[in-house]
Design a protein around this motif. Structure first.
Motif, mmCIF file in Angstrom:
data_model
loop_
_atom_site.group_PDB
_atom_site.id
_atom_site.type_symbol
_atom_site.label_atom_id
_atom_site.label_comp_id
_atom_site.label_asym_id
_atom_site.label_seq_id
_atom_site.Cartn_x
_atom_site.Cartn_y
_atom_site.Cartn_z
ATOM 1 N N ARG A 99 2.451 12.725 -5.212
ATOM 2 C CA ARG A 99 2.879 13.463 -4.015
ATOM 3 C C ARG A 99 2.106 13.015 -2.779
ATOM 4 N N GLY A 100 0.816 12.707 -2.947
ATOM 5 C CA GLY A 100 0.033 12.235 -1.810
ATOM 6 C C GLY A 100 -0.636 13.323 -1.024
ATOM 7 N N TYR A 101 -1.303 14.261 -1.727
ATOM 8 C CA TYR A 101 -2.025 15.333 -1.049
ATOM 9 C C TYR A 101 -3.152 14.766 -0.195
ATOM 10 N N ALA A 102 -3.467 15.470 0.895
ATOM 11 C CA ALA A 102 -4.633 15.158 1.753
ATOM 12 C C ALA A 102 -4.647 13.712 2.193
ATOM 13 N N GLY A 103 -3.480 13.182 2.576
ATOM 14 C CA GLY A 103 -3.453 11.822 3.081
ATOM 15 C C GLY A 103 -3.485 10.776 1.997
ATOM 16 N N GLY A 104 -3.340 11.178 0.728
ATOM 17 C CA GLY A 104 -3.256 10.202 -0.354
ATOM 18 C C GLY A 104 -4.585 9.745 -0.898
ATOM 19 N N ASP A 105 -5.596 10.649 -0.983
ATOM 20 C CA ASP A 105 -6.897 10.248 -1.512
ATOM 21 C C ASP A 105 -6.785 9.745 -2.953
ATOM 22 N N GLU A 106 -5.975 10.433 -3.785
ATOM 23 C CA GLU A 106 -5.833 10.012 -5.177
ATOM 24 C C GLU A 106 -5.101 8.681 -5.285
ATOM 25 N N ALA A 107 -4.111 8.458 -4.417
ATOM 26 C CA ALA A 107 -3.388 7.188 -4.432
ATOM 27 C C ALA A 107 -4.325 6.031 -4.100
ATOM 28 N N ARG A 108 -5.221 6.243 -3.144
ATOM 29 C CA ARG A 108 -6.192 5.196 -2.789
ATOM 30 C C ARG A 108 -7.107 4.882 -3.966
ATOM 31 N N MET A 109 -7.517 5.926 -4.673
ATOM 32 C CA MET A 109 -8.381 5.724 -5.831
ATOM 33 C C MET A 109 -7.646 4.947 -6.923
ATOM 34 N N LEU A 110 -6.387 5.280 -7.141
ATOM 35 C CA LEU A 110 -5.585 4.558 -8.132
ATOM 36 C C LEU A 110 -5.430 3.089 -7.742
ATOM 37 N N HIS A 111 -5.162 2.836 -6.473
ATOM 38 C CA HIS A 111 -5.034 1.453 -5.993
ATOM 39 C C HIS A 111 -6.294 0.663 -6.321
ATOM 40 N N ARG A 112 -7.444 1.264 -6.069
ATOM 41 C CA ARG A 112 -8.709 0.565 -6.280
ATOM 42 C C ARG A 112 -8.963 0.306 -7.757
ATOM 43 N N HIS A 113 -8.698 1.311 -8.596
ATOM 44 C CA HIS A 113 -8.975 1.171 -10.026
ATOM 45 C C HIS A 113 -8.023 0.208 -10.718
ATOM 46 N N LEU A 114 -6.785 0.131 -10.230
ATOM 47 C CA LEU A 114 -5.767 -0.667 -10.911
ATOM 48 C C LEU A 114 -5.498 -1.997 -10.216
ATOM 49 N N LEU A 115 -6.370 -2.355 -9.306
ATOM 50 C CA LEU A 115 -6.222 -3.607 -8.570
ATOM 51 C C LEU A 115 -6.180 -4.784 -9.538
ATOM 52 N N GLY A 116 -5.203 -5.668 -9.348
ATOM 53 C CA GLY A 116 -5.085 -6.833 -10.209
ATOM 54 C C GLY A 116 -4.126 -6.649 -11.368
ATOM 55 N N ARG A 117 -3.695 -5.404 -11.603
ATOM 56 C CA ARG A 117 -2.712 -5.139 -12.661
ATOM 57 C C ARG A 117 -1.334 -4.930 -12.028
ATOM 58 N N PRO A 118 -0.270 -5.210 -12.785
ATOM 59 C CA PRO A 118 1.091 -5.055 -12.234
ATOM 60 C C PRO A 118 1.528 -3.604 -12.194
ATOM 61 N N VAL A 119 0.820 -2.809 -11.396
ATOM 62 C CA VAL A 119 1.110 -1.379 -11.266
ATOM 63 C C VAL A 119 1.490 -1.085 -9.816
ATOM 64 N N LYS A 120 2.607 -0.407 -9.631
ATOM 65 C CA LYS A 120 3.012 0.027 -8.296
ATOM 66 C C LYS A 120 2.690 1.503 -8.134
ATOM 67 N N ILE A 121 2.389 1.906 -6.906
ATOM 68 C CA ILE A 121 2.064 3.298 -6.619
ATOM 69 C C ILE A 121 2.906 3.763 -5.447
ATOM 70 N N GLY A 122 3.751 4.756 -5.707
ATOM 71 C CA GLY A 122 4.609 5.313 -4.669
ATOM 72 C C GLY A 122 4.135 6.691 -4.267
ATOM 73 N N VAL A 123 4.060 6.947 -2.962
ATOM 74 C CA VAL A 123 3.546 8.210 -2.443
ATOM 75 C C VAL A 123 4.632 8.921 -1.640
ATOM 76 N N GLY A 124 4.836 10.208 -1.950
ATOM 77 C CA GLY A 124 5.806 10.991 -1.199
ATOM 78 C C GLY A 124 6.283 12.192 -1.985
ATOM 79 N N ALA A 125 6.642 13.255 -1.270
ATOM 80 C CA ALA A 125 7.081 14.484 -1.927
ATOM 81 C C ALA A 125 8.438 14.313 -2.601
#
Length: 405
Positions: A99-125
């Motif tokens: 969903r991207g609460y608080a400006g997407g803090d969790e999405a940013r963390m996921l991006h950092r942890h999964l960097l280099g893997r073929p994982v996409k992250i979509g943010v939005g209600a």
């Protein structure tokens, strides 16, 4: 507002009204009324979906929902990351929808942890719309084109000698249990073993997003922070869940501290042992601060103090000053300069990304973020291998011709 949120949270998890303040007791009638209205709205919304007046979208790939029945602190995002990592390493490119609460803090963390893997992250209600944009951009794996891998997991055939990592093969709904507009193939429900369901009332009188009987929809229950719960309490919780559904698989998980990094340099790494015998101030803005503090205590600090803010809190200058005052008090008491330990989510918060100086105002005190990883604790036959086998089985059924209508 922060004080009000804290007061409401204490009411939601209070087992004894005698411990509540007069202000909190005066809030209970108002909260009860609000909970009744919430229950009515919840029932109406459920009816609209069951009647078909509200549409449920079916995505063209398997959907794994990771959700919970209460607000925050249940390990949903770490579990979503765990599943995404496993799928990516198994040859399936997942899309995480958050969903991207608080400006997407969790999405940013996921991006950092999964960097280099073929994982996409979509943010939005509106996650069906977000998924549609990703399918249009990257494509998706047609179930009819899937083949069975040597380990029993279905993967896309290689294209030109290489496994295609662009096409999306599965969707992971982070915080998806109440997102009824998307159909799902596997419902994973996270439960915080430290606080369970509080006073068992619906929000805002209690922490429940839905009544407890919603657990019947679960395909899997995961008891998070199980390492911080006594053996007897684990048995009681296990028995309680089995009464809801005798065949319900129950897995135990924990957050395993890995290392620290300086909030001014996310690429830095400091071993956990660097904190041994230190004076520590834990600053948290998550749903379950107790688990964070207990985790720091287990690392071996000499003394651990804490400052707690509400989940997804956006830090301001007054918060920084409050932290500075507490640090000075600790330094005066112990005669040593304390270290600030923040959750990793704070280091990804909107204000930090916009203004990297926010924590540098704490100079000369060192500020470190704790990086942790979700681990599955063996419990009877419910092991990490068992959990992965369950995921494989679900994907195999869905991707090899199971009717998805």
């Amino acid at each position: 507002m922060e004080k009000l949120r804290k007061a409401v949270s204490e009411i939601a998890y209070a087992q004894n009204h005698a411990k509540l303040t007069h202000l909190q007791l005066s809030l209970i009638p108002v909260l009860c009324l609000a909970s009744s209205l919430y229950k009515l709205a919840l029932s109406l919304r459920r009816s609209l979906y069951h009647s078909g007046l509200f549409r449920k979208h079916r995505l063209p790939v398997p959907v794994i929902s990771v959700g919970n029945l209460t607000w925050g602190g249940n390990g949903k995002t770490p579990m979503a990351e765990f599943i995404a990592r496993f799928l990516a390493d198994s040859g399936i490119s997942p899309l995480i929808l958050t969903r991207g609460y608080a400006g997407g803090d969790e999405a940013r963390m996921l991006h950092r942890h999964l960097l280099g893997r073929p994982v996409k992250i979509g943010v939005g209600a509106k996650r069906a719309a977000v998924a549609a944009r990703f399918f249009e951009r990257y494509g998706y794996v047609d179930p009819s084109s899937m083949i069975k891998g040597s380990d029993g997991l279905c993967i896309e055939p290689k294209v030109g000698g290489h496994l295609s990592s662009e096409k999306i093969g599965a969707v992971i709904l982070d915080d998806g249990m109440q997102h009824w507009s998307l159909q799902r193939d596997l419902e994973i429900v996270m439960v915080n073993g430290l606080i369970l369901w509080g006073n068992c009332h619906l929000i805002p009188r209690g922490p429940l997003r839905e009544p407890l009987n919603a657990l019947r929809r679960a395909d899997v229950v995961v008891l998070h922070h199980a390492d911080l719960v006594s053996e007897q309490n684990l048995k009681d919780i296990d028995l309680m869940l089995q009464q809801v559904n005798k065949s319900l698989p129950i897995f135990f998980t924990k957050m395993d501290p890995c290392y620290f990094f300086d909030v001014g340099n996310v690429n830095s790494r400091k071993p956990l042992r660097d904190l041994s015998n230190s004076i520590v101030l834990c600053v948290s803005a998550i749903g379950s601060s107790n688990a964070f503090v207990k985790g720091v205590e287990k690392i071996g600090a000499f003394y651990v103090d804490r400052l707690e803010f509400s989940d997804h809190h956006i830090f301001q200058a007054k918060d920084t000053e409050m932290i500075r005052r507490r640090l000075r008090e600790l330094e005066d008491t112990f005669g040593h300069k304390p270290v600030v330990i923040v959750t990793e989510k704070i280091s990804c918060c909107q204000d930090y990304d916009r203004d990297p100086e926010i924590f540098k105002h704490l100079d000369p005190y060192e500020v470190l973020a704790l990086c942790s990883e979700l681990k599955i604790i063996p419990h009877r036959e419910c092991t990490e291998d068992g959990f992965k086998k369950l995921l494989k089985g679900d994907l195999k059924d869905e991707l090899q011709g199971t009717d998805r209508n």
